[in-house]
Scaffold this motif. Structure first.
Motif, short mmCIF file in Angstrom:
data_model
loop_
_atom_site.label_atom_id
_atom_site.label_comp_id
_atom_site.label_asym_id
_atom_site.label_seq_id
_atom_site.Cartn_x
_atom_site.Cartn_y
_atom_site.Cartn_z
N GLU A 398 0.84 -1.21 0.00
CA GLU A 398 0.00 0.00 0.00
C GLU A 398 0.87 1.25 0.00
OE1 GLU A 398 -4.03 0.28 0.52
OE2 GLU A 398 -2.98 -1.25 -0.64
N ARG A 401 2.47 1.84 -3.32
CA ARG A 401 1.48 2.20 -4.33
C ARG A 401 0.97 3.62 -4.16
NH1 ARG A 401 -2.57 -0.48 -7.74
NH2 ARG A 401 -4.12 1.12 -7.33
N TYR B 5 -10.45 -4.74 -2.42
CA TYR B 5 -10.31 -3.34 -2.02
C TYR B 5 -11.67 -2.69 -2.01
CZ TYR B 5 -5.33 -3.90 -2.80
OH TYR B 5 -4.04 -4.32 -2.73
N ALA B 15 -9.34 -7.56 -6.55
CA ALA B 15 -8.07 -7.49 -7.26
C ALA B 15 -7.51 -8.89 -7.46
CB ALA B 15 -7.08 -6.63 -6.49
N GLY B 36 -4.60 -4.14 -14.82
CA GLY B 36 -5.68 -4.13 -13.83
C GLY B 36 -6.24 -5.50 -13.53
N SER B 37 -5.64 -6.53 -14.06
CA SER B 37 -6.17 -7.88 -13.84
C SER B 37 -5.75 -8.45 -12.48
CB SER B 37 -5.74 -8.81 -14.98
OG SER B 37 -4.33 -8.88 -15.03
N GLY B 38 -4.84 -7.79 -11.81
CA GLY B 38 -4.48 -8.23 -10.45
C GLY B 38 -3.10 -8.85 -10.34
N LYS B 39 -2.28 -8.69 -11.36
CA LYS B 39 -0.96 -9.34 -11.36
C LYS B 39 -0.06 -8.79 -10.24
CE LYS B 39 0.01 -7.95 -15.58
NZ LYS B 39 -1.18 -7.09 -15.83
N THR B 40 0.03 -7.48 -10.17
CA THR B 40 0.89 -6.87 -9.16
C THR B 40 0.40 -7.21 -7.75
OG1 THR B 40 1.54 -5.06 -10.62
CG2 THR B 40 1.78 -4.68 -8.26
N THR B 41 -0.92 -7.17 -7.58
CA THR B 41 -1.48 -7.50 -6.27
C THR B 41 -1.13 -8.93 -5.90
OG1 THR B 41 -3.30 -5.99 -6.77
CG2 THR B 41 -3.60 -7.49 -4.90
N THR B 232 -0.32 -1.15 -16.40
CA THR B 232 0.15 -0.19 -15.40
C THR B 232 0.68 -0.91 -14.20
OG1 THR B 232 -2.06 -0.09 -14.50
CG2 THR B 232 -1.45 1.63 -16.04
#
Ligand SMILES: Nc1ncnc2c1ncn2[C@@H]1O[C@H](COP(=O)(O)OP(=O)(O)O)[C@@H](O)[C@H]1O
Ligand SMILES: [Mg+2]
Lengths: 404, 232
Positions: A398, A401, B5, B15, B36-41, B232
């Motif tokens: 978080e 980000r 989230y 996410a 935005g598909s949730g890869k980084t998360t 992104t």
């Protein structure tokens, strides 16, 4: 890790202000207290106990109140008639009785021992007054701060108006007395007196028994007792208390003057500490918000640190350390400023309130310095616990980000 | 595991949505998916950088979020190397200090200068030891970040789009570097990419869509899978 210079400067200044206030308040208060102590010590007695008959034969010098007994050298004029005075005495053991009374703070005997009338040694006749150095509170306190306020053996101290000098030897009725101190000027009879230990006077009287011209008193006899009551106790009440014990003595009340100095200084101290306290709270809030902003700005960096393995404790303590270091710098600057405040504060207070300030010697300032620095760093540490806590519990991802 | 989230009034972004994934020792996992598909998360969940809304992350049989902060920090510092998608060098520190940063916590290691230089040699930046991040190109910064991820000899390397923003040649260099590392010190690599051509390097390939994950074969991937790029 560094905050923006302006913010760091704000914190430094804020801490400096509080620390300087605390430091100067503490130092000035102590100076006032020391000054007041000296002034109080020099206030003299609240009560004077004199022999029953001819008590009016003894005058007693006073500053704000009594400081010593003074005997007449010849007769006195009273109600237009001349009287020849036969000196009378009190038994010395009454001092012990008086001392044990509740409400009595100090009681010290004095004895009018005679007169030094010798133009070779002194330009004018001088009163020889024997005091008890162990219990004395009216005479020796007039020695300057640098002088040893002890009086022992064949020693004497002399009033400022005697013209005697330190180290001078006086010969009087077979005694040789060495002048070990000169009192500060008092504008009272103290200035014309020579003060010697009671024991010396008694010894001389013993040796000269049979020559009443020289020593009209006997060992153990005293001329009067000077009494100081406990603070907050009323002298007339204590006088009432003493009278029954001393049917054969007169208890005179000295003028109930200025005991207000102590009260005033505690007022000043209280005011200063309250202001320092209020400001400390304001500064804590200020530092907390300044460092919350800093933590916010560094969110990303802190998140990175955590991602790379920094523990919460590491983040927490590194922020605490940083604020502590900034506060320490502020504290040191504050001490410098505080020193200036003390300097000008002393000038102002002594001029505005006519109080005596006795600044503590530099060595005695060390505890104040340490205390003030701890206070400054403590404020910083306390104030930074909130932002440090916020920083330490951030979710690393978080933080990265959301950080900028 | 899941990561949701809350976005203001009742909107919940899933996410990462009930993903169950097991990564074996020695694998080179590649994840593809739209922005935005949730890869980084997901990668952050695997790396222990964020706590799942539900579910668990097990590393070597240990539930990561049941460990105390010190043990978690040790895993982040020593077991896992993370290469971030975003520029992640500390701008106030030079390359040397950036690379050795993970050796500062929680088990402080001294005298890592030689190791730093060796790693910079590996990533081809041995002449930039004293440079500041602002003096480096994006590709160079990524390679410094890689050296930093490797300094504590992690077993697992998590790389979030390590080749994005790089030209074809640099991308190629980066890939051969990763493959070299995979056969060297690091045992397991999880790489997120939007470049379908790179999927062929993986021992396993996954595709993420709206927080969901599915196993795919690299040759089945079509460019329509990644509509909405750049990520992104
Ligand atoms: N901290 C966050 N707060 C709110 N929404 C988030 C947060 N992190 C990610 N998201 C949302 O979750 C979804 C997945 O994001 P991300 O994992 O960054 O995708 P990817 O890396 O595949 O582009 C996106 O819709 C993103 O907006
Ligand atoms: Mg991403």
């Amino acid at each position: 890790m560094r905050g923006t210079p302006v913010r760091t400067a704000t914190v430094v200044i804020a801490v400096a202000v509080v620390v300087s206030l605390l430091f100067s308040t503490n130092v000035l208060t102590t100076a006032l207290e020391h000054g007041a102590e000296i002034e109080n010590a020099r206030l003299g007695a609240d009560l004077v106990i004199l022999p029953p008959s001819f008590s009016w034969a003894y005058s007693y010098g006073r500053v704000n109140s009594s400081v010593s007994v003074v005997g007449p050298t010849t007769g006195i004029i009273w109600n237009g008639s001349s009287y020849n005075i036969e000196l009378t005495y009190l038994p010395g053991d009454i001092v012990g009785t008086i001392t044990t009374l509740t409400g009595v703070k100090d009681a010290s005997p004095q004895l009018y021992a005679g007169t030094l009338n010798d133009s070779k040694q002194a330009s004018k006749p001088l009163n020889m007054i024997a005091i008890d150095p162990a219990t004395d509170f009216t005479v020796l306190s007039w020695l300057g701060p640098q002088q040893n306020s002890k009086l022992e053996g064949d020693q004497a101290v002399a009033g400022a108006g005697t013209g005697l000098v330190e180290g001078q030897e006086l010969r009087w009725n077979g005694l040789t007395l060495r002048v070990v101190g000169i009192l500060e000027p008092t504008s009272t009879s103290l200035d014309e007196g020579i003060f010697l230990p009671l024991g010396v006077a008694y010894r001389a009287s013993q040796a000269a028994l049979g020559t009443p011209d020289q020593f009209p008193f006997k060992p153990g006899q005293i001329t009067g007792v000077l009494v100081r009551v406990e603070p907050g106790t009323s002298p007339p009440v204590i006088a009432q208390e003493i009278r029954p014990y001393l049917s054969a003595a007169k208890v005179l009340e000295a003028s109930p003057l200025a005991r207000t100095v102590g009260v005033e200084t505690s007022g000043v101290a209280y005011y200063g500490l309250v202001v320092a306290g209020v400001m400390a709270v304001a500064v804590i809030v200020l530092i907390a918000s300044v460092f919350s902003m800093t933590v916010n700005e560094r969110r990303r960096q802190l998140g990175l640190f955590r991602s790379l393995g920094a523990t919460r404790l590491f983040i927490f303590s590194s922020i605490l350390e940083e604020v502590g270091a900034v506060a320490l710098v502020g504290g040191i600057i504050g001490l410098g400023v505080g020193q200036l405040v003390v300097y000008f504060g002393e000038l102002y207070l002594s001029a505005a309130f006519e109080v005596t300030l006795l600044l503590p010697p530099t060595v005695d300032l060390v505890p104040f310095i340490i205390q003030s620095l701890i206070f400054g760093v403590g404020i910083g540490a306390l104030a930074s616990t909130y932002p440090a806590f916020v920083a330490s519990v951030m979710d690393p991802y978080e933080a990265i980000r959301r950080g900028e | 595991m899941s990561k949701y989230y809350k976005l203001g009034a009742g909107t919940i972004v899933k996410a990462v949505d009930k993903v169950s994934l097991e990564i074996a020792d020695g694998e080179f996992v590649i994840m593809v998916g739209r922005s935005g598909s949730g890869k980084t998360t997901l990668l952050s969940l695997i790396g222990g950088l964020t706590k799942p809304t539900s579910g668990t992350i097990m590393i070597d049989g240990k539930d990561l979020w049941s460990l105390d902060d010190r043990e978690q920090s040790r895993i982040r510092a020593e077991k896992i190397g993370f290469i971030f998608q975003i520029p992640s060098l500390i701008t106030t520190m030079n390359v040397m200090d950036n690379v050795r940063l993970p050796t500062m916590f929680p088990n402080h290691r001294e005298n890592v200068g030689r190791e730093v230089v060796q790693l910079l040699e590996l990533v081809g930046l041995s002449d930039k030891v004293g440079a500041h991040p602002s003096q480096l190109s994006v590709g160079q910064q990524k390679r410094v970040a890689m050296a930093r991820a490797l300094i504590n000899h992690p077993e697992i390397l998590l790389a979030d789009e390590p080749t994005s923003d790089l030209d074809k040649a640099t991308e190629g260099e980066m890939m051969s570097l990763l493959r070299k590392i995979h056969h060297g010190s690091v045992r397991t690599i999880v790489m997120v990419t939007h470049n379908l051509d790179l999927a062929k390097f993986g021992t396993k390939v996954y595709r993420m869509t709206n927080g969901l994950i599915e196993r795919v074969e690299s040759e089945d991937l079509r460019s329509t899978d990644l509509i909405g790029e750049p990520t992104t």
